[in-house]
Write a protein that holds these residues in place. Structure first.
Motif, PDB file in Angstrom:
ATOM      1  N   CYS A 307       0.819  -1.222   0.000  1.00  0.00           N
ATOM      2  CA  CYS A 307       0.000   0.000   0.000  1.00  0.00           C
ATOM      3  C   CYS A 307       0.849   1.267   0.000  1.00  0.00           C
ATOM      4  CB  CYS A 307      -0.966  -0.001   1.179  1.00  0.00           C
ATOM      5  SG  CYS A 307      -0.172   0.290   2.770  1.00  0.00           S
ATOM      6  N   GLY A 308       2.059   1.171   0.567  1.00  0.00           N
ATOM      7  CA  GLY A 308       2.939   2.335   0.596  1.00  0.00           C
ATOM      8  C   GLY A 308       2.616   3.326   1.703  1.00  0.00           C
ATOM      9  N   THR A 309       1.517   3.091   2.452  1.00  0.00           N
ATOM     10  CA  THR A 309       1.113   4.076   3.465  1.00  0.00           C
ATOM     11  C   THR A 309       1.018   3.490   4.876  1.00  0.00           C
ATOM     12  OG1 THR A 309      -1.187   3.627   2.892  1.00  0.00           O
ATOM     13  CG2 THR A 309      -0.171   5.534   1.844  1.00  0.00           C
ATOM     14  N   CYS A 310       1.020   2.170   5.021  1.00  0.00           N
ATOM     15  CA  CYS A 310       0.859   1.593   6.364  1.00  0.00           C
ATOM     16  C   CYS A 310       2.175   1.739   7.157  1.00  0.00           C
ATOM     17  CB  CYS A 310       0.452   0.121   6.281  1.00  0.00           C
ATOM     18  SG  CYS A 310       1.749  -0.982   5.717  1.00  0.00           S
ATOM     19  N   CYS A 313       5.064  -0.332   5.648  1.00  0.00           N
ATOM     20  CA  CYS A 313       5.541   0.220   4.372  1.00  0.00           C
ATOM     21  C   CYS A 313       6.417   1.433   4.643  1.00  0.00           C
ATOM     22  CB  CYS A 313       4.370   0.621   3.481  1.00  0.00           C
ATOM     23  SG  CYS A 313       3.684  -0.742   2.515  1.00  0.00           S
ATOM     24  N   CYS A 321       3.869  -5.416   4.197  1.00  0.00           N
ATOM     25  CA  CYS A 321       2.733  -4.472   4.149  1.00  0.00           C
ATOM     26  C   CYS A 321       1.487  -5.052   4.827  1.00  0.00           C
ATOM     27  CB  CYS A 321       2.412  -4.122   2.699  1.00  0.00           C
ATOM     28  SG  CYS A 321       0.932  -3.100   2.534  1.00  0.00           S
ATOM     29  N   LEU A 322       0.879  -4.238   5.674  1.00  0.00           N
ATOM     30  CA  LEU A 322      -0.319  -4.702   6.397  1.00  0.00           C
ATOM     31  C   LEU A 322      -1.521  -4.852   5.466  1.00  0.00           C
ATOM     32  CD1 LEU A 322       0.095  -2.437   9.547  1.00  0.00           C
ATOM     33  CD2 LEU A 322       0.530  -4.896   9.398  1.00  0.00           C
ATOM     34  N   ASN A 323      -1.502  -4.106   4.378  1.00  0.00           N
ATOM     35  CA  ASN A 323      -2.630  -4.166   3.428  1.00  0.00           C
ATOM     36  C   ASN A 323      -2.219  -4.858   2.131  1.00  0.00           C
ATOM     37  OD1 ASN A 323      -4.141  -2.418   5.225  1.00  0.00           O
ATOM     38  ND2 ASN A 323      -2.777  -0.797   4.516  1.00  0.00           N
TER      39      ASN A 323
HETATM   40 ZN   LIG Z   1       1.552  -1.099   3.388  1.00  0.00          ZN
END
Ligand SMILES: [Zn+2]
Length: 555
Positions: A307-310, A313, A321-323
């Motif tokens: 996701c690049g935002t968790c 990440c 990544c959590l998502n």
């Molecule tokens: Zn992530």
């Protein structure tokens, strides 16, 4: 009056079924046939059978006129198509794609039916009835124009503005022909040949990246091998602004594909679903936000989408990544001609690495690399062991461990595979069906093994545990024989053992694998390649464990 109401109702219902944007995709082809039949029925009801005969009144010259007109239309359309494609990156050939996408049958199958049925039915109804009646009521020219406007209007209601333009031009032309020749034959032949042309020739000429259709292996429900449905008219994926459309050349067959097919515990697979986590191919199209890739680039996908935002990440641990999303599980995978891949998950592929080799480096290669280097930190002089050294993960793990300077032990289920694994660099090989592997390994290395990769699960877990040297580490990355097992906590701490799990790896690790392959430092073993249509055979082979090296599908 009654036949008029009945006729118009039949025609309206049929047209609705034919072109309704809300009707299910697979209904449309049959809807078109029903629609065409309905139009003819409506015409007969409205005019009486005598008029139908009169309308068809034959004159040989009209056949030639009709075919010539269709040829002329095609030339006009072809030039318009090219101009439009260069100016707006949109080809009117998409019109053919819309029909193809919505129908169940392939364009080639639809074509002859159009030639014989749908085009003629439309002409008889539109020119023979609608235009003629309107002309009787409003005068020749006015009737002609109103009929054209309705004809074009129906098309824009159904699809899009390009179809509207085509229907407008074609309707004007055919309407004029009907006026000029006072018979439906020339426009009828012209319309039929024209439909045939756009339905067959244009999709053949423009088979890719114009929003048409593609070949794919599609799951509509979970189950056995028979659920892998080969489609030749699956809608090509749409791409988002940060996506790249990849023209797939090869895709890997993995154990996870079998699990996805039969139903993945705890994960809902969106249906219809295209399997395949390993993707290698050529860039066909890029979204407007994509940097660093252009059409024609050779590429391979990192199998994950982060996701690049968790939180993870942001720590730079994209593989955790959590998502996380996974191709061929959460979204469409590589068992298709085209797949949409976010540019962030795409890596360039040098010419020295073939597409088939490239798909061994994703799921299988990353598991081996991440395990040996990042999680297991295998060092020179250590003893490394892997159960099943002849499959996708095994063949790469053996080579990487050897490259790291370790002594390598590997097993396989067949004698001929043992020699192949030995050739890849294994120092000691055992047939796990015939030999007592644990006893043989302990004979060779009485203090035990430094590191073991075990993706087999309960069937080998206790043996792996017992073979480890004090302070040794076991890496778990598969559940071939089950998801649960028992563990001696006592012996684990008493012997300072580490038991670690791992799942795939990072993009940088995949870059390193690509580079090692390009430099010929490792040689990923492609066991067998199947054409896409034989996906079920490939999965059957994977299930039987017969394969030596990676199983690959080529597209
Ligand atoms: Zn992530």
């Amino acid at each position: 009056m009654r036949p008029v109401i009945v006729g118009c109702s039949v025609a309206a219902i049929c047209w609705f079924i034919m072109f309704s944007p809300w009707s299910a995709p697979n209904v449309n082809f049959w809807g078109m046939m029903v629609g065409a039949t309905g139009l003819l029925a409506a015409y007969a009801l409205l005019n009486g059978r005598g008029k139908l005969r009169e309308l068809y009144a034959f004159h040989p010259k009209w056949i030639g006129t009709g075919i010539l007109s269709a040829a002329l239309l095609y030339v006009v359309f072809f030039i318009g198509d090219r101009i439009s494609a260069s100016l707006f990156d949109f080809a009117p050939t998409q019109i053919a794609g819309i029909y193809g996408t919505k129908s169940q049958a392939s364009p080639a199958a639809i074509g002859p039916l159009l030639l014989l049925w749908i085009g003629p039915a439309e002409e008889i109804f539109w020119r023979g009835f609608v235009q003629r009646r309107l002309s009787e009521k409003f005068g020749t020219m006015k009737g002609f124009l109103i009929a054209c406007a309705i004809y074009a209007g129906i098309h824009v209601w159904a699809f899009n503005v390009m179809l509207f333009m085509a229907a407008l031009v074609c309707g004007l032309f055919w309407g004029w022909m009907f006026l000029r020749f006072k018979s439906v034959w020339p426009s009828l032949i012209s319309h039929a040949v024209w439909d045939l042309t756009i339905f067959i020739l244009l999709p053949i000429r423009e088979p890719h990246h114009k929003g048409i259709i593609m070949k794919a292996i599609v799951l509509y429900e979970h189950g056995g091998l028979d659920k892998l449905t080969y489609k030749t008219d699956f809608p090509e994926p749409a791409i988002g602004p940060d996506d790249v459309l990849v023209n797939v050349k090869a895709t890997g067959v993995n154990r996870v594909d079998l699990v996805v097919r039969s139903g993945y515990p705890g994960i809902t697979i969106p249906m219809p679903h295209i399997p395949g986590g390993d993707i290698a191919g050529v860039v066909a199209k890029i979204g407007p936000g994509v940097k660093g890739f252009s059409e024609g680039d050779r590429v391979v996908a990192w199998p994950l989408i982060a996701c690049g935002t968790c939180a993870l990440c942001k720590e730079g641990k994209e593989n955790l990544c959590l998502n996380w999303k996974y191709f061929g599980m959460h979204r469409h995978g590589g068992y298709a001609e085209y797949v949409a891949v976010p540019a962030a998950s795409l890596l360039k592929l040098p010419d020295q690495v073939s597409f088939e080799q490239a798909v061994t480096l994703g799921i299988a290669g990353l598991t081996a690399y991440h395990g040996i280097h990042s999680v297991g930190e295998l060092k020179k002089g250590e003893v490394f062991m892997i159960w099943g050294g002849s499959g996708g993960v095994g063949t790469i793990a053996v080579q990487l461990a050897k490259l790291a300077g370790a002594t390598v032990i590997a097993t396989a289920g067949k004698d001929e595979k043992l020699s192949a694994v030995k050739k890849l660099g294994a120092d000691h090989v055992f047939n796990h069906h015939k030999e007592d592997v644990q006893a043989e390994v302990m004979k060779l290395f009485p203090v035990g093994v430094d590191m073991i990769i075990d993706y087999v699960g309960p069937a080998t877990f206790a043996k792996s545990h017992a073979m480890l040297k004090k302070g040794g580490r076991m890496l778990l990355c598969g559940i071939l024989t089950g998801r649960e097992t028992t563990l001696s906590i006592h012996l684990t701490y008493l012997r300072h053992l580490s038991i670690k799990g791992l799942y795939l790896g990072t993009k940088d690790e995949m870059r390193e694998l690509i580079s090692l392959t390009a430099q010929k430092k490792i040689n990923p073993l492609v066991g067998k390649s199947f054409p896409l249509v034989d996906a079920a055979r490939a999965q059957e082979m994977m299930a039987s464990g017969e394969n030596l090296g990676k199983l690959v599908l080529t597209v």
